[in-house]
Design a protein around this motif. Structure first.
Motif, mmCIF file in Angstrom:
data_model
loop_
_atom_site.group_PDB
_atom_site.id
_atom_site.type_symbol
_atom_site.label_atom_id
_atom_site.label_comp_id
_atom_site.label_asym_id
_atom_site.label_seq_id
_atom_site.Cartn_x
_atom_site.Cartn_y
_atom_site.Cartn_z
ATOM 1 N N HIS B 529 88.949 55.002 122.836
ATOM 2 C CA HIS B 529 88.777 55.937 123.934
ATOM 3 C C HIS B 529 89.294 55.365 125.250
ATOM 4 O O HIS B 529 89.669 56.103 126.140
ATOM 5 C CB HIS B 529 87.308 56.361 124.068
ATOM 6 C CG HIS B 529 86.384 55.222 124.289
ATOM 7 N ND1 HIS B 529 85.842 54.484 123.280
ATOM 8 C CD2 HIS B 529 85.908 54.683 125.426
ATOM 9 C CE1 HIS B 529 85.070 53.559 123.763
ATOM 10 N NE2 HIS B 529 85.074 53.651 125.069
ATOM 11 N N VAL B 530 89.318 54.042 125.323
ATOM 12 C CA VAL B 530 89.871 53.442 126.546
ATOM 13 C C VAL B 530 91.376 53.633 126.566
ATOM 14 O O VAL B 530 91.973 53.970 127.591
ATOM 15 C CB VAL B 530 89.515 51.945 126.626
ATOM 16 C CG1 VAL B 530 90.161 51.304 127.825
ATOM 17 C CG2 VAL B 530 88.023 51.760 126.690
ATOM 18 N N ALA B 531 91.987 53.439 125.406
ATOM 19 C CA ALA B 531 93.438 53.634 125.347
ATOM 20 C C ALA B 531 93.787 55.095 125.611
ATOM 21 O O ALA B 531 94.788 55.403 126.253
ATOM 22 C CB ALA B 531 93.964 53.197 123.984
ATOM 23 N N ARG B 552 102.515 57.855 128.414
ATOM 24 C CA ARG B 552 101.748 58.532 127.358
ATOM 25 C C ARG B 552 102.553 58.534 126.075
ATOM 26 O O ARG B 552 103.714 58.906 126.060
ATOM 27 C CB ARG B 552 101.449 59.965 127.795
ATOM 28 C CG ARG B 552 100.571 59.949 129.026
ATOM 29 C CD ARG B 552 100.154 61.325 129.456
ATOM 30 N NE ARG B 552 99.835 61.291 130.864
ATOM 31 C CZ ARG B 552 98.709 60.801 131.372
ATOM 32 N NH1 ARG B 552 97.811 60.334 130.596
ATOM 33 N NH2 ARG B 552 98.508 60.769 132.670
ATOM 34 N N ARG B 553 101.903 58.111 124.988
ATOM 35 C CA ARG B 553 102.585 58.065 123.702
ATOM 36 C C ARG B 553 101.677 58.616 122.644
ATOM 37 O O ARG B 553 100.462 58.670 122.799
ATOM 38 C CB ARG B 553 102.918 56.610 123.359
ATOM 39 C CG ARG B 553 104.013 56.019 124.185
ATOM 40 C CD ARG B 553 105.000 55.267 123.325
ATOM 41 N NE ARG B 553 105.729 56.147 122.453
ATOM 42 C CZ ARG B 553 106.834 56.786 122.815
ATOM 43 N NH1 ARG B 553 107.313 56.659 124.025
ATOM 44 N NH2 ARG B 553 107.462 57.548 121.965
ATOM 45 N N THR B 554 102.314 58.962 121.566
ATOM 46 C CA THR B 554 101.535 59.412 120.424
ATOM 47 C C THR B 554 101.645 58.360 119.336
ATOM 48 O O THR B 554 102.742 57.941 118.993
ATOM 49 C CB THR B 554 102.108 60.729 119.888
ATOM 50 O OG1 THR B 554 102.302 61.598 120.998
ATOM 51 C CG2 THR B 554 101.165 61.363 118.909
ATOM 52 N N ILE B 555 100.518 57.932 118.815
ATOM 53 C CA ILE B 555 100.563 56.988 117.705
ATOM 54 C C ILE B 555 100.112 57.710 116.454
ATOM 55 O O ILE B 555 99.127 58.449 116.477
ATOM 56 C CB ILE B 555 99.587 55.822 117.915
ATOM 57 C CG1 ILE B 555 99.736 55.224 119.298
ATOM 58 C CG2 ILE B 555 99.823 54.758 116.882
ATOM 59 C CD1 ILE B 555 98.801 54.063 119.493
ATOM 60 N N HIS B 589 96.765 60.202 121.036
ATOM 61 C CA HIS B 589 97.550 60.013 122.252
ATOM 62 C C HIS B 589 96.954 58.877 123.053
ATOM 63 O O HIS B 589 95.751 58.789 123.214
ATOM 64 C CB HIS B 589 97.498 61.295 123.110
ATOM 65 C CG HIS B 589 97.895 62.506 122.369
ATOM 66 N ND1 HIS B 589 99.191 62.969 122.328
ATOM 67 C CD2 HIS B 589 97.175 63.356 121.597
ATOM 68 C CE1 HIS B 589 99.235 64.056 121.579
ATOM 69 N NE2 HIS B 589 98.037 64.316 121.121
ATOM 70 N N VAL B 590 97.810 58.033 123.516
ATOM 71 C CA VAL B 590 97.312 56.955 124.361
ATOM 72 C C VAL B 590 98.095 56.933 125.658
ATOM 73 O O VAL B 590 99.222 57.436 125.729
ATOM 74 C CB VAL B 590 97.435 55.567 123.679
ATOM 75 C CG1 VAL B 590 96.510 55.486 122.500
ATOM 76 C CG2 VAL B 590 98.858 55.292 123.277
ATOM 77 N N ALA B 591 97.460 56.380 126.639
ATOM 78 C CA ALA B 591 98.128 56.208 127.926
ATOM 79 C C ALA B 591 98.191 54.714 128.194
ATOM 80 O O ALA B 591 97.172 54.072 128.416
ATOM 81 C CB ALA B 591 97.349 56.914 129.031
ATOM 82 N N SER B 603 110.602 53.603 123.989
ATOM 83 C CA SER B 603 111.496 54.612 123.444
ATOM 84 C C SER B 603 112.755 53.962 122.899
ATOM 85 O O SER B 603 113.320 54.408 121.918
ATOM 86 C CB SER B 603 111.836 55.676 124.483
ATOM 87 O OG SER B 603 111.482 55.234 125.757
ATOM 88 N N HIS B 604 113.181 52.881 123.529
ATOM 89 C CA HIS B 604 114.326 52.153 122.973
ATOM 90 C C HIS B 604 114.013 51.692 121.571
ATOM 91 O O HIS B 604 114.808 51.865 120.648
ATOM 92 C CB HIS B 604 114.637 50.919 123.836
ATOM 93 C CG HIS B 604 115.323 51.252 125.109
ATOM 94 N ND1 HIS B 604 116.225 52.289 125.200
ATOM 95 C CD2 HIS B 604 115.263 50.701 126.324
ATOM 96 C CE1 HIS B 604 116.666 52.361 126.443
ATOM 97 N NE2 HIS B 604 116.099 51.409 127.145
#
Lengths: 239, 698
Positions: B529-531, B552-555, B589-591, B603-604
Motif C-alpha cells: 500500500h505504500v508503493a 506510475r507503473r503497472t506491475i 499500480h505503483v507510484a 520504459s527503456h
C-alpha cells in the motif's frame, strides 16, 4: 475540607499584595479568604513538626485568629511571589513565637467563619506517610488541598447547571484514561450518543483545567506564571 | 493502604479529590489546550489591579459590531479568529469569523469574498455549519498611514456548542464505531456540498465540529479557495501559526494541479479516518490501521482506498465511501485485540524464460508490457525446478564422452541382474541418509549447502542410472516385462533424490538469506500500500538524488497458488503454463520515485525486453535474404541462404542475450510482488537505506 465561603474575588493574592500596604479592607478580606482555604496544609505541617494533635489544632486556630485580627498585611512583601510561601513563613514564625505567648486566644468571633475539621485532618495525617520533612508534607498537602477546592468548584459548577449526574459519572475520565468500552456503556446509560459523551467529557476536562488554572492564579503574584506554579505543585506531589 | 494509580504508578493519597490520582490530574492540566480550543480571554491577562482586561481584539470587535454581544474568543487558526457572540435582536448564539487579509490587501479580494460567501450560503445541511451573513468593516486603527488601514472581512455563522475533532482525538483514540458514525455523517454533508459543486479543499480535524448532542458539523467550507490565492492572506497577526503542514491535502492538490475535484476531500477524509482509528497521521512508511492499532482488518481496505494517491483509485464520491462504511459488519467495529501481523507471503518468481514467454504472450495480446525481466534468484526457486536442473546436470555428466566408464557402468549394472536396480536405489538411499545425518550434525549452513548439494547431485545420478538400466535391460527381455520391483525402486530413489534436493534447497535458501541479511545495500522491501500510494522516500530509485516526482507503473504478478500451477503447466508442455499465466495474472499500480533524468529508465528497459523476440526473427530474415539473393535458387535452399539464415538468427539471439544481460545488470528491478509487499532489487543504496529507516521508525 470543603470551603464554605462563597465565590472568590479574582486574584486575591494580587489584591493582598498591592492593596495590602494601604490597609484596604478588601485586602484583608482577601487574605482571610485565602487562609480559610488553606488551613489544612498548616495543620499537617504543625503535626510534622512534632506537635501533638491537640497542640496542632490549637496552634492552627490561634494562628488564623491572629492573622485575621492583627492582619499581617504589612509583611506581605510584593517581592514574595506566592501566597504559599508567604503563609508558610508566617506560620513558621508564629510557631517560633508561640511558646512565648501565654494567651491562648480562643475562638474569636471571626473564627466562626472557618470550619476546621481537625478530626478528619488527623485521620488523613495518619494515613499519609509520616516520614517526610515538614516542608515537604506542607507542599504536598497544599497541592492536594488546592485540587480539592478545584474539584468542589467543578462539582458546584455542574450542579448549578443541573448536570450533577453527568459530573458524577464522567468524573473518572478527568484523569485522561479513555476506555472505549465503558464509554459506550456510559453513553447508553445517560441516553447520549457516543459522540455527545465525548464532547461532554472534553468539556469537563476543559472546565477543570480552567478552574485549576484560576485557582492557582489566585495564589500567585505577578512574577510567577501559572505554569511555573503548576510544575512546582507536580513536583511537590511526588514528595 | 494507599492505592496505586495504574497510569503513573504513584500512590494515591487518602484525601485525593474524588479518589482520582492527583498526579495524573495535574499532568493532564499541564498540557496546554489543543489548537483551537476554548481560550478564555479572562485568563489571558491579569493586571496588578486584579481587574480583567479583555484581549484587544475583543474590545475592538465590540466597537465594530454594535448589534452583537461579543463574548469569547473560541478559536484561531491560519485563516482568522472565531468569536462566540450573541445576536441581540434575535437572541441567539452565533459565531463570528474574522478574516484579516494582509494590510497590503488584494483589491479583488472583496469581490472573491462576496462571491464565495454567496456560494457557501447556498449550502443548507444539518451537518454543515450554516452562514447567516457576511461583510467587511473598516478596523479603526491608530494607523496614520492609510496604506496600512485594515479591512476586516467577517462571516456570521451558526454557533456550534461543542468541540472540534482535534480536541476529541486529543483525549484518546476514537472507537471504530464512533469513527464510522462520524465518517458517515461527514460523507453525507460532503455529498450534498459536492452536489452543489462545492469542494471543501481543507478538510481537517480542526474543521470538523461535534456538538453537545454528538452531531457532526463541518465548518469552513470552500474558504481555502479564498485564501490560497494570495499567500499573504494566511497570516493573522503573526503571533499564531500560519498554515500548518498540509498533511490532509490530496497529492494532486499539493502539486497545484488544476484538476482538483471532490476526490480531494475524500482523500482528506481517508487520512482523518486513519488518524481516528490509530491516533497517528499516516506518513511515509505506515502500517495499515489493523496492524497499527488492532482494529478489524476489514477497515483497512476502506481507509487505504480513500487514501490512494491516484484519484482514480479512490472512492469517486462521498456516497460511495459512506456506503462502504455503512455496509461494514457491526461486529467488525468492536475493538479487537491487536493481532499478530501476518507474515508476507512470497510468491515464487518465474525464470527468465517464463517471464519472457509470458511477457511476449501479453504483448501479443496487446496488454501493457511487463517491467524488466528478472533473473532467477535461487532463493525463490521451487524444489522441482532444482531437481530438473540437477537431472539435466547428471544427464549431461553421464553422457559426456570423456567421463568414460559410464557405458561401462551401465554394462556393469547389467551384470548383476537381480541387484541392478537395487544398486541404483541403494546408492540413492545411502546418499539421502548421509545428507540427513550431515544436516543434523553440522551447524554451518554453508557446509550444509555444499554437502547436501553434492549428495543431491549424486542421488540424481543414481536415479538416472536406475532409469537408464531399464533401457539397457529391456532388450534382454522378450516379454518386455519390467523386472519385479522396478517401479517401486524408481519411486523410492526418486523420493530420496527429491528429499535430498529439498534439503539442499533449504540450506541454500538459508545461506543466501544469511548473506543477504548483511548485504542489503541495493535491496528494498516495501509494503504494497505504500508503493501504491507513493509514500516512498523522495529519493530517485536509480541514482539516489532527491526527487518529489513519482512515476506510475503497472506491475503484473502471480498469486502464490497460481505460480506453482503455472510452472507445472509449463513442464507439461508450455501452452498450459501460458494459459494459466494469462488467466491468473494480477495487476497493481505503483507510484515510484524517479527523478526526471531516470523517469524514462524503466520504459527503456521495457522496450529492450519487448523487442527481444523480434530481433532474432529480423536478423534471421535479413541473413536469409543476404544469402538467398545472390543465388536466387529456391528450393532447395542453397548453403549460403541457410548459412545466412542461421547466422542471422544467431546474431539476433546474441544481441538479445547481450541486451538481457545488460538489463539484468541495470537498476532497477522489481524483484517480486507478493500480496502485501513489493521487493525491489538493484535500487540506489540511498533509497534502500531510506526505506529501511522508515520501516524501523514505523
Amino acid at each position: 475540607m470543603s470551603d464554605p465561603s462563597g465565590r472568590f474575588v479574582t486574584t486575591q493574592w494580587n489584591l493582598v499584595l498591592t492593596a495590602g500596604q494601604q490597609g484596604a479592607p478588601e485586602a484583608s478580606d482577601a487574605l482571610a479568604a485565602l487562609c480559610q482555604a488553606y488551613w489544612h496544609p498548616l495543620y499537617v505541617y504543625a503535626r510534622r513538626r512534632g506537635k501533638s494533635a491537640e497542640d496542632a489544632s490549637d496552634l492552627t486556630q490561634s494562628f488564623f485568629a491572629t492573622v485575621i485580627e492583627k492582619s499581617f498585611l504589612e509583611s506581605a512583601d510584593p517581592d514574595r511571589g506566592r501566597f504559599r510561601t508567604f503563609l508558610l513563613t508566617l506560620f513558621q514564625r508564629f510557631l517560633g513565637q508561640e511558646y512565648r505567648r501565654e494567651q491562648t486566644q480562643k475562638h474569636g468571633g471571626h473564627l466562626k467563619k472557618i470550619a476546621f475539621n481537625f478530626d478528619a485532618a488527623e485521620q488523613l495525617c495518619l494515613q499519609n506517610s509520616a516520614d517526610v520533612a515538614p516542608e515537604v508534607a506542607f507542599e504536598k498537602e497544599w497541592a492536594l488541598t488546592l485540587l480539592g477546592h478545584v474539584m468542589d468548584r467543578l462539582a458546584e459548577d455542574y450542579q448549578q447547571r443541573g448536570k450533577s449526574e453527568l459530573f458524577q459519572k464522567c468524573r473518572p475520565w478527568l484523569n485522561g484514561n479513555v476506555d472505549g468500552a465503558s464509554e459506550a456503556k456510559l453513553a447508553k446509560e445517560l441516553g447520549m450518543t457516543e459522540g455527545a459523551l465525548r464532547v461532554a467529557i472534553h468539556r469537563l476536562r476543559e472546565r477543570f483545567r480552567e478552574l485549576l488554572r484560576a485557582e492557582i492564579a489566585e495564589t500567585i503574584g505577578p512574577d510567577t506564571t501559572v505554569d511555573e506554579e503548576l510544575a512546582h505543585l507536580r513536583q511537590a506531589l511526588i514528595g | 493502604m494507599n492505592t496505586i494509580c495504574p497510569q503513573c504508578q504513584q500512590s494515591i493519597p487518602a484525601n485525593a479529590p474524588g479518589g482520582l490520582c492527583p498526579h495524573c490530574l495535574l499532568r493532564n492540566s499541564a498540557q496546554g489546550p489543543a489548537n483551537g480550543s476554548l481560550l478564555n480571554a479572562a485568563y489571558a491577562v491579569t493586571t496588578p489591579q486584579g481587574a480583567v482586561q479583555a484581549t484587544p481584539a475583543i474590545a475592538e470587535l465590540v466597537q465594530l459590531f454594535p448589534h452583537l454581544e461579543i463574548m469569547d474568543l473560541i478559536g484561531h487558526g491560519g485563516m482568522g479568529a472565531v468569536y462566540k457572540a450573541r445576536q441581540r435582536k434575535l437572541d441567539r448564539m452565533i459565531a463570528v469569523k474574522i478574516i484579516r487579509p494582509d494590510a497590503t490587501g488584494d483589491p479583488a479580494f472583496a469581490e472573491r469574498f462576496a462571491r464565495e460567501a454567496r456560494t457557501l450560503a447556498r449550502l443548507s445541511h444539518p451537518s454543515i455549519v450554516g452562514i447567516h451573513d457576511f461583510g467587511e468593516v473598516d478596523a479603526k486603527s491608530e494607523e496614520k498611514d492609510p496604506a496600512r488601514r485594515n479591512t476586516l472581512y467577517y462571516f456570521l455563522m451558526e454557533y456550534v456548542d461543542g468541540a472540534n475533532l482535534r480536541q476529541l482525538m486529543h483525549s484518546g483514540k476514537i472507537s471504530p464505531e464512533l469513527a464510522v458514525s462520524m465518517i458517515s455523517q461527514i460523507c453525507d454533508a460532503l455529498q450534498y456540498a459536492h452536489g452543489e459543486g462545492i469542494v471543501h479543499r481543507d478538510i481537517k480535524p480542526e474543521n470538523i465540529l461535534i456538538d453537545s448532542r454528538g452531531r457532526v458539523k463541518i465548518a469552513d467550507f470552500g474558504l481555502a479557495k479564498l485564501v490560497t490565492r494570495s499567500g499573504d492572506d494566511w497570516t493573522l497577526t503573526g503571533t499564531h501559526q500560519v498554515m500548518g503542514t498540509p498533511r490532509y491535502m490530496a497529492p494532486e492538490q499539493m502539486e497545484g494541479s488544476r484538476n482538483v475535484d471532490q476526490r480531494a476531500d475524500i482523500y482528506s477524509l481517508g487520512v482523518i479516518f486513519y488518524e481516528m482509528l490509530t491516533g497517528t497521521i499516516p506518513a511515509g512508511h505506515f502500517d495499515p490501521p489493523s496492524r497499527k492499532s488492532g482494529v478489524h482488518p476489514g477497515l483497512d481496505e476502506i481507509v487505504l482506498r480513500a487514501m490512494s494517491s491516484d484519484p482514480q483509485r479512490r472512492y469517486q464520491s462521498a456516497t460511495e465511501l459512506r456506503v462502504a462504511v455503512d455496509q461494514l459488519d457491526p461486529a467488525m467495529l468492536h475493538r479487537m485485540p491487536a493481532q499478530t501481523p501476518s507474515q508476507p507471503s512470497h510468491t515464487g518468481l518465474s525464470t527468465i524464460i517464463d517471464r519472457e514467454i509470458a511477457g511476449t504472450w501479453r504483448m501479443m495480446m496487446g496488454s501493457e508490457p511487463t517491467t524488466a525481466p528478472s533473473t532467477v534468484s535461487p532463493e525463490r526457486t521451487r524444489p522441482f525446478l532444482l531437481l530438473l536442473i540437477l537431472f539435466a546436470a547428471s544427464a549431461a555428466t553421464a553422457s559426456m564422452p570423456w567421463i568414460g566408464g559410464t557405458p561401462r557402468a551401465i554394462n556393469a549394472v547389467r551384470q548383476f541382474r537381480g541387484g541392478d536396480l537395487a544398486s541404483g536405489t541403494g546408492a540413492a538411499a545411502i546418499m539421502g541418509l548421509c545428507a540427513m545425518i550431515w544436516i543434523i550434525v553440522s551447524a554451518s549452513v554453508r557446509r550444509n549447502v555444499i554437502v547436501t548439494g553434492v549428495l543431491a547431485f549424486l542421488s540424481c545420478c543414481s536415479l538416472l542410472l536406475t532409469i537408464l538400466s531399464w533401457q539397457e535391460i529391456q532388450p534382454e527381455f522378450t516379454t518386455m516385462q519390467p523386472l519385479p520391483g522396478f517401479h517401486i525402486a524408481v519411486i523410492l530413489s526418486a523420493t530420496i533424490t527429491a528429499l535430498t534436493a529439498a534439503a539442499f534447497r533449504q540450506n541454500l535458501v538459508a545461506w543466501i538469506k544469511e548473506t543477504q541479511e548483511t548485504d542489503l545495500s541495493d535491496f528494498a522491501r516495501v509494503p504494497s500500500h505504500v508503493a501504491e500510494t507513493g509514500h516512498l522516500p523522495d529519493i530517485c530509485m536509480t541514482c539516489g538524488c532527491q526527487t518529489h516526482d513519482r512515476l506510475r507503473r503497472t506491475i503484473e504478478y502471480q498469486p502464490k497458488w497460481a505460480e506453482s500451477m503455472m510452472i507445472l503447466g509449463f513442464i507439461m508442455g508450455g501452452i498450459p503454463g501460458l494459459i494459466i499465466a494469462v488467466l491468473t495474472q494480477k495487476q497493481t499500480h505503483v507510484a515510484l520515485p524517479f527523478c526526471s533524468k531516470h523517469k524514462s529508465h524503466l520504459s527503456h528497459l521495457v522496450k529492450v525486453a519487448s523487442i527481444g523476440w523480434l530481433l532474432p526473427a529480423l536478423t534471421g530474415g535479413v541473413g536469409f535474404l543476404v544469402g538467398y539473393l545472390p543465388t536466387h535458387k529456391l528450393p532447395p535452399l542453397q548453403p549460403p541462404a541457410i548459412a545466412g539464415l542461421v547466422l542471422g538468427i544467431a546474431l539476433g539471439l546474441i544481441a538479445y542475450i547481450v541486451a538481457l544481460i545488460w538489463l539484468s545488470l541495470n537498476r532497477v528491478k522489481i524483484e517480486q510482488k507478493a500480496e502485501h509487499e513489493v521487493l525491489f532489487s538493484r535500487v540506489a543504496p540511498k533509497f534502500a537505506k531510506a526505506v529501511r529507516e522508515m520501516s524501523v521508525k514505523a
